[in-house]
Write a protein that holds these residues in place. Structure first.
Motif, mmCIF file in Angstrom:
data_model
loop_
_atom_site.group_PDB
_atom_site.id
_atom_site.type_symbol
_atom_site.label_atom_id
_atom_site.label_comp_id
_atom_site.label_asym_id
_atom_site.label_seq_id
_atom_site.Cartn_x
_atom_site.Cartn_y
_atom_site.Cartn_z
ATOM 1 N N ASP A 92 0.846 -1.191 0.000
ATOM 2 C CA ASP A 92 0.000 0.000 0.000
ATOM 3 C C ASP A 92 0.884 1.246 0.000
ATOM 4 O OD1 ASP A 92 -1.517 2.124 2.022
ATOM 5 O OD2 ASP A 92 -2.850 1.160 0.579
ATOM 6 N N ASP A 93 0.516 2.252 -0.812
ATOM 7 C CA ASP A 93 1.348 3.443 -0.942
ATOM 8 C C ASP A 93 1.556 4.181 0.380
ATOM 9 O OD1 ASP A 93 1.667 2.960 -3.579
ATOM 10 O OD2 ASP A 93 0.348 4.542 -4.306
ATOM 11 N N SER A 94 0.504 4.231 1.199
ATOM 12 C CA SER A 94 0.621 4.952 2.468
ATOM 13 C C SER A 94 1.668 4.312 3.371
ATOM 14 C CB SER A 94 -0.729 4.996 3.180
ATOM 15 O OG SER A 94 -1.180 3.686 3.489
ATOM 16 N N ARG A 95 1.783 3.002 3.301
ATOM 17 C CA ARG A 95 2.767 2.300 4.127
ATOM 18 C C ARG A 95 4.173 2.482 3.583
ATOM 19 N NH1 ARG A 95 1.835 -3.382 6.068
ATOM 20 N NH2 ARG A 95 3.072 -2.477 7.743
ATOM 21 N N MET A 97 5.048 5.370 2.076
ATOM 22 C CA MET A 97 5.353 6.764 2.378
ATOM 23 C C MET A 97 5.887 6.931 3.792
ATOM 24 S SD MET A 97 5.020 8.876 -0.120
ATOM 25 C CE MET A 97 4.818 10.450 0.709
ATOM 26 N N ASP A 98 5.245 6.258 4.760
ATOM 27 C CA ASP A 98 5.709 6.385 6.147
ATOM 28 C C ASP A 98 6.702 5.289 6.531
ATOM 29 O OD1 ASP A 98 4.202 4.075 6.552
ATOM 30 O OD2 ASP A 98 2.569 5.110 7.583
#
Length: 251
Positions: A92-95, A97-98
């Motif tokens: 997942d992109d959000s994972r 990113m962080d």
């Protein structure tokens, strides 16, 4: 929770069976009449529809691998992983990113060191790609990669290579070059000398360097003299040329 296995069987359409059933067969030594390939690709994706679609697409392409699908890394069981030849993690992109998925990928690589891991994600920034590769992954696929590109990445991983999409390759090489340049400079120059070099490369005079770095002009003069000595340069032009050449060689 165990994964689901998909495989292509001669003289039949695709067959689907639960991994627990296979484990029970093995436990009771029940022989299987199905002809099975030796290698297995594990697909990890939190979206059931997406992982099923990808697995069927790869099966239809004639890749020659069995497909085991999982909702998360934690779902993989030890006896199942022993059969894997390669693991594809759809992140997942959000994972990314962080970087919360980073430790999981690193743990997966440590847990199964002989199994190459490929990561696929929509986010294809060079920083994210480089981070995933540094965590031990053997490839990074863009989210819109077609089946043929997936096969190329899987084949390269099986051959012991590392796959990065062509459109990202230049940026990755440049970032690696910058890091190698910084590492080499770090061994040759002091931190303050590296600061001076960054301004010196722009062709600035000592007074300008002093103003930019908030140093006394005489201090800058000492740093420049030491930089010349380490580079074995006799003047500013030669020093800048050698510094730029060193950077170009790394990139």
């Amino acid at each position: 929770m165990s994964g689901i296995m998909y495989e292509r069987i001669p003289d039949a359409n695709h067959a689907v069976f639960n991994r627990h059933a296979a484990a029970r067969r093995a436990e009771f030594r029940i022989a299987s009449t199905e002809l099975r390939p030796q290698r297995t690709l594990a697909i990890i994706d939190g979206c059931a529809a997406a992982r099923q679609h990808l697995s069927w697409g790869l099966l239809s392409s004639g890749l020659g691998l069995r497909m085991a699908t999982y909702g998360s890394i934690e779902d993989i069981e030890e006896h199942e992983a022993a059969e894997f030849s390669v693991v594809l993690v759809c992140a997942d992109d959000s994972r990314l990113m962080d970087n919360s998925i980073g430790p999981e990928i690193e743990a997966l690589v440590r847990r199964f060191p002989s199994i190459p891991v490929i990561v696929q994600a929509e986010l294809c920034g060079p920083q994210q790609i480089l981070s995933v590769l540094e965590q031990g992954a053997c490839g990074y696929l863009p989210g819109n990669a077609g089946i043929s590109v997936c096969i190329e990445a899987i084949s390269m991983a099986l051959a012991g290579g590392v796959f990065v999409a062509a459109e990202n390759l230049h940026d990755i090489q440049r970032m690696l070059g910058i890091r190698r340049y910084q590492f080499k400079c770090g061994g040759m120059f002091t931190p303050r000398e590296r600061d001076v070099i960054e301004v010196l490369r722009q062709g600035k005079a000592n007074k300008t360097i002093a103003y930019a770095l908030k140093l006394a002009p005489n201090t800058v003069k000492v740093h420049v003299r030491n930089i010349f000595k380490k580079l074995r340069a006799t003047n500013r032009a030669e020093a800048i040329y050698k510094i730029n050449t060193m950077f170009d060689e790394m990139v």
